[in-house]
Design a protein around this motif. Structure first.
Motif, PDB file in Angstrom:
ATOM      1  N   VAL A  13       0.802  -1.253   0.061  1.00  0.00           N
ATOM      2  CA  VAL A  13       0.098  -0.067   0.028  1.00  0.00           C
ATOM      3  C   VAL A  13       0.759   1.182   0.094  1.00  0.00           C
ATOM      4  O   VAL A  13       2.146   1.350   0.447  1.00  0.00           O
ATOM      5  N   LEU A  14       0.397   2.423  -0.490  1.00  0.00           N
ATOM      6  CA  LEU A  14       0.899   3.581  -0.671  1.00  0.00           C
ATOM      7  C   LEU A  14      -0.059   4.710  -0.328  1.00  0.00           C
ATOM      8  O   LEU A  14      -1.229   4.626  -0.400  1.00  0.00           O
ATOM      9  N   ARG A  15       0.537   5.794   0.259  1.00  0.00           N
ATOM     10  CA  ARG A  15      -0.165   6.981   0.415  1.00  0.00           C
ATOM     11  C   ARG A  15       0.150   8.143  -0.474  1.00  0.00           C
ATOM     12  O   ARG A  15       1.261   8.161  -0.914  1.00  0.00           O
ATOM     13  N   GLY A  16      -0.701   8.887  -0.848  1.00  0.00           N
ATOM     14  CA  GLY A  16      -0.793  10.194  -1.281  1.00  0.00           C
ATOM     15  C   GLY A  16      -0.530  10.091  -3.123  1.00  0.00           C
ATOM     16  O   GLY A  16       0.555   9.569  -3.601  1.00  0.00           O
ATOM     17  N   GLY A  17      -1.545  10.619  -3.683  1.00  0.00           N
ATOM     18  CA  GLY A  17      -1.595  10.680  -5.322  1.00  0.00           C
ATOM     19  C   GLY A  17      -1.426   9.204  -5.745  1.00  0.00           C
ATOM     20  O   GLY A  17      -1.526   8.178  -5.233  1.00  0.00           O
ATOM     21  N   GLY A  18      -1.103   9.235  -7.206  1.00  0.00           N
ATOM     22  CA  GLY A  18      -0.855   8.007  -7.780  1.00  0.00           C
ATOM     23  C   GLY A  18      -2.103   7.431  -8.415  1.00  0.00           C
ATOM     24  O   GLY A  18      -3.029   8.179  -8.911  1.00  0.00           O
ATOM     25  N   ALA A  19      -2.279   6.200  -8.196  1.00  0.00           N
ATOM     26  CA  ALA A  19      -3.342   5.503  -8.476  1.00  0.00           C
ATOM     27  C   ALA A  19      -4.628   5.765  -7.621  1.00  0.00           C
ATOM     28  O   ALA A  19      -5.546   5.880  -8.258  1.00  0.00           O
ATOM     29  N   ASP A  20      -4.306   6.087  -6.371  1.00  0.00           N
ATOM     30  CA  ASP A  20      -5.777   6.755  -5.775  1.00  0.00           C
ATOM     31  C   ASP A  20      -5.537   8.193  -5.928  1.00  0.00           C
ATOM     32  O   ASP A  20      -5.115   8.731  -5.134  1.00  0.00           O
ATOM     33  N   TYR A  21      -5.672   8.901  -7.271  1.00  0.00           N
ATOM     34  CA  TYR A  21      -5.251  10.263  -7.638  1.00  0.00           C
ATOM     35  C   TYR A  21      -6.225  11.233  -6.743  1.00  0.00           C
ATOM     36  O   TYR A  21      -5.879  12.218  -6.823  1.00  0.00           O
ATOM     37  N   ALA A 346      -4.637  22.291 -12.839  1.00  0.00           N
ATOM     38  CA  ALA A 346      -4.935  21.876 -14.256  1.00  0.00           C
ATOM     39  C   ALA A 346      -4.319  22.655 -15.306  1.00  0.00           C
ATOM     40  O   ALA A 346      -5.080  22.769 -16.446  1.00  0.00           O
ATOM     41  N   ASP A 347      -3.258  23.160 -15.194  1.00  0.00           N
ATOM     42  CA  ASP A 347      -2.678  24.089 -16.035  1.00  0.00           C
ATOM     43  C   ASP A 347      -1.636  23.674 -16.744  1.00  0.00           C
ATOM     44  O   ASP A 347      -0.726  24.204 -17.434  1.00  0.00           O
ATOM     45  N   GLU A 348      -1.411  22.229 -16.488  1.00  0.00           N
ATOM     46  CA  GLU A 348      -0.119  21.805 -17.230  1.00  0.00           C
ATOM     47  C   GLU A 348      -0.268  20.220 -17.359  1.00  0.00           C
ATOM     48  O   GLU A 348      -0.766  19.548 -16.530  1.00  0.00           O
ATOM     49  N   VAL A 349       0.429  19.400 -18.420  1.00  0.00           N
ATOM     50  CA  VAL A 349       0.229  18.133 -18.446  1.00  0.00           C
ATOM     51  C   VAL A 349       1.339  17.556 -17.634  1.00  0.00           C
ATOM     52  O   VAL A 349       2.488  17.634 -17.797  1.00  0.00           O
ATOM     53  N   VAL A 350       1.060  16.564 -16.738  1.00  0.00           N
ATOM     54  CA  VAL A 350       1.977  15.850 -15.696  1.00  0.00           C
ATOM     55  C   VAL A 350       1.394  14.421 -15.824  1.00  0.00           C
ATOM     56  O   VAL A 350       0.181  14.169 -15.893  1.00  0.00           O
ATOM     57  N   PRO A 351       2.396  13.331 -15.443  1.00  0.00           N
ATOM     58  CA  PRO A 351       1.922  12.093 -15.476  1.00  0.00           C
ATOM     59  C   PRO A 351       0.791  11.872 -14.530  1.00  0.00           C
ATOM     60  O   PRO A 351       0.784  12.249 -13.080  1.00  0.00           O
ATOM     61  N   MET A 352      -0.216  11.189 -14.742  1.00  0.00           N
ATOM     62  CA  MET A 352      -1.421  10.943 -14.098  1.00  0.00           C
ATOM     63  C   MET A 352      -1.250  10.031 -12.923  1.00  0.00           C
ATOM     64  O   MET A 352      -1.753  10.463 -11.766  1.00  0.00           O
ATOM     65  N   PHE A 353      -0.410   9.106 -12.919  1.00  0.00           N
ATOM     66  CA  PHE A 353       0.318   8.422 -11.663  1.00  0.00           C
ATOM     67  C   PHE A 353       1.459   8.545 -11.016  1.00  0.00           C
ATOM     68  O   PHE A 353       1.917   7.996 -10.183  1.00  0.00           O
ATOM     69  N   HIS A 354       1.718   9.775 -11.254  1.00  0.00           N
ATOM     70  CA  HIS A 354       3.137  10.289 -10.538  1.00  0.00           C
ATOM     71  C   HIS A 354       2.676  10.509  -8.973  1.00  0.00           C
ATOM     72  O   HIS A 354       1.408  10.937  -8.821  1.00  0.00           O
ATOM     73  N   PRO A 355       3.538  10.182  -8.174  1.00  0.00           N
ATOM     74  CA  PRO A 355       5.108   9.712  -8.341  1.00  0.00           C
ATOM     75  C   PRO A 355       5.281   8.251  -8.239  1.00  0.00           C
ATOM     76  O   PRO A 355       6.462   7.993  -8.298  1.00  0.00           O
ATOM     77  N   GLN A 356       4.314   7.699  -8.515  1.00  0.00           N
ATOM     78  CA  GLN A 356       4.374   6.117  -8.338  1.00  0.00           C
ATOM     79  C   GLN A 356       5.064   5.260  -9.703  1.00  0.00           C
ATOM     80  O   GLN A 356       5.856   4.492  -9.467  1.00  0.00           O
ATOM     81  N   LEU A 357       4.783   5.833 -11.045  1.00  0.00           N
ATOM     82  CA  LEU A 357       5.275   5.165 -12.062  1.00  0.00           C
ATOM     83  C   LEU A 357       6.622   6.155 -12.732  1.00  0.00           C
ATOM     84  O   LEU A 357       6.476   7.249 -12.730  1.00  0.00           O
ATOM     85  N   LEU A 358       7.290   5.356 -12.866  1.00  0.00           N
ATOM     86  CA  LEU A 358       8.577   5.826 -13.736  1.00  0.00           C
ATOM     87  C   LEU A 358       8.240   5.579 -15.297  1.00  0.00           C
ATOM     88  O   LEU A 358       7.599   4.607 -15.607  1.00  0.00           O
ATOM     89  N   ASP A 359       8.637   6.250 -16.141  1.00  0.00           N
ATOM     90  CA  ASP A 359       8.463   6.223 -17.642  1.00  0.00           C
ATOM     91  C   ASP A 359       6.941   6.055 -18.114  1.00  0.00           C
ATOM     92  O   ASP A 359       6.603   5.692 -19.157  1.00  0.00           O
ATOM     93  N   GLU A 360       6.206   6.743 -17.327  1.00  0.00           N
ATOM     94  CA  GLU A 360       4.886   6.795 -17.783  1.00  0.00           C
ATOM     95  C   GLU A 360       4.591   7.969 -18.818  1.00  0.00           C
ATOM     96  O   GLU A 360       4.907   9.090 -18.716  1.00  0.00           O
ATOM     97  N   PRO A 361       4.037   7.574 -20.048  1.00  0.00           N
ATOM     98  CA  PRO A 361       4.070   8.474 -21.248  1.00  0.00           C
ATOM     99  C   PRO A 361       2.824   9.477 -20.896  1.00  0.00           C
ATOM    100  O   PRO A 361       1.702   8.904 -20.158  1.00  0.00           O
ATOM    101  N   ARG A 381       7.736   1.431 -14.833  1.00  0.00           N
ATOM    102  CA  ARG A 381       8.222   1.044 -13.696  1.00  0.00           C
ATOM    103  C   ARG A 381       7.719   1.528 -12.557  1.00  0.00           C
ATOM    104  O   ARG A 381       7.503   2.770 -12.630  1.00  0.00           O
ATOM    105  N   LEU A 382       8.052   0.785 -11.350  1.00  0.00           N
ATOM    106  CA  LEU A 382       7.560   1.281 -10.135  1.00  0.00           C
ATOM    107  C   LEU A 382       8.735   1.838  -9.401  1.00  0.00           C
ATOM    108  O   LEU A 382       9.897   1.326  -9.365  1.00  0.00           O
ATOM    109  N   ASP A 383       8.452   3.221  -9.283  1.00  0.00           N
ATOM    110  CA  ASP A 383       9.725   4.109  -8.492  1.00  0.00           C
ATOM    111  C   ASP A 383      10.158   3.169  -7.243  1.00  0.00           C
ATOM    112  O   ASP A 383       9.503   3.007  -6.405  1.00  0.00           O
TER     113      ASP A 383
END
Length: 394
Positions: A13-21, A346-361, A381-383
């Protein structure tokens, strides 16, 4: 030739952002007085966090194979889902060939019918299923989209969900989906405010931009119809999930009464082929929006899209980043995708599941080239620096 077998499965489990956005801190558009089923209670109206939308956190499922390959997936569910994975679902995964996705899914679902069927249990099943697809891709050194039939287009177009559709259009997105801020309990004044915001966004985004309203299960049929009729003059493309997900009859009635040109969409909080069969056969929606991390995983999403295709319906998965991108590029009835604008303003494009995923397009100019998905599995990849916690080791 013998296939590798699954030798380990672990749930973190993880807390803060990411998949549970929704698990955000500080000021964020995703938690700014958004209409919900709890909006009838004034004390829970200003913030979705106030009634506990972020209580679960992210579930991370990691699987390993006998040849040393690993796979993983992230979804929501937190500690309750981690318990289900470790103490129940693991028995159907351990020792199974990495190719036994159909059998594993059926065993997980059938074994949990007495306490599952939807919700948290399907989140857990989805996490395991996605991790197994990622593992199979690692074993075969093949991207998921190739394993499920291959891309039918060279790039995927996107619309943006967030508070600023006007900015999204400037970034190249097809348009934007706004969160609805005021529900029935806020009366005529709230309805007027919803329509005024839509009018402002139409003026700012231009006449050709897609504009939609995400109602997040917060309305009744009467209010939803009044909202849609008032919004028609502003070119509302669709009204999304206005009713509770189990009110199939309300959706059926509402769809028949909507103004010409306004679509009805739902399915974010629906699960399994049987739930979506109800939506399709009863004529509840024009676009189905399953979340691949909640509806039963990729294995079940493939069954859901077949039902939708047979009924002439589009399938545009809810958010879910790479887990839905690999699916959507292989389906003719998924011609565009959703991108959640996770920047607080909502003013810039950032990875949706940041900071959990690396190389997220992420989309560039509202588009994502299929070539960016050409990595084994889901290609992320998982950070390794994340504070993973395994609450229920076997």
């Amino acid at each position: 030739m013998a296939q590798p077998t699954v030798t380990d499965i672990r749930a973190y489990v993880l807390r803060g952002g990411g998949a549970d956005y929704h698990d955000q801190q500080g000021t964020h558009w995703i938690d700014d007085h958004i209409a919900t089923p709890m909006s009838r209670y004034p004390e829970y109206r200003e913030s979705r966090r106030s009634f506990g939308l972020n209580v679960l956190g992210t579930l991370v499922v990691v699987v390993e194979a006998s040849d040393g390959s690993t796979g993983f997936a992230v979804t929501t569910g937190g500690e309750p889902a981690a318990w289900i994975v470790e103490r129940h679902l693991s028995r159907f995964v351990l020792g199974a060939p990495v190719t036994a996705l159909e059998r594993i899914w059926d065993q997980m679902y059938s074994a949990t019918l007495f306490y599952g069927r939807k919700g948290l249990v399907l989140n857990a099943i989805s996490g395991v299923d996605l991790a197994l697809w990622d593992l199979l891709g690692a074993v075969r050194q093949e991207p998921v989209h190739e394993m499920i039939g291959g891309a039918v287009r060279d790039e995927q177009r996107f619309y943006a969900t967030g508070a600023r559709p006007d900015l999204a259009v400037r970034m190249g997105f097809l348009g934007g989906k706004l969160p609805l801020h005021h529900g029935p309990a806020e009366g005529a004044e709230g309805l007027a405010a919803n329509l005024a915001l839509l009018a402002d966004m139409r003026a700012a985004a231009g006449p050709d931009a897609w504009l939609a309203y995400d109602c997040w299960m917060s309305l009744d049929t009467d209010y939803a119809l009044r909202l849609a009729r008032g919004a028609a003059e502003h070119g509302l493309r669709w009204i999304e999930e206005p009713l509770p997900p189990d009110d199939y009859w309300g959706y059926q009635k509402l769809r028949k009464a909507l103004p010409p040109g306004t679509l009805l969409t739902t399915g974010e909080h629906e699960a399994t082929r049987w739930g979506f069969r109800m939506l399709a056969e009863m004529g509840c929606a024009d676009i189905l929006q399953p979340d691949v991390g909640w509806c039963g995983g990729l294995s079940e999403l493939l069954r859901i899209t077949a039902i939708a295709d047979a009924h002439g319906l589009l399938v545009v998965p809810h958010g879910s980043s790479v887990y839905s991108y690999h699916f959507a590029v292989t389906r003719h009835n998924s011609p565009f995708s959703e991108f959640l604008m996770m920047a607080p303003a909502a003013d810039e494009v950032v990875p949706m599941f940041h900071p959990q995923l690396l190389d997220e397009p992420v989309p560039t100019d509202g588009r994502l080239s299929v070539s960016t998905l050409d990595k084994p599995g889901f290609g992320v990849r998982l950070d390794p620096g994340l504070p993973l916690h395994r609450p229920y080791p076997r």
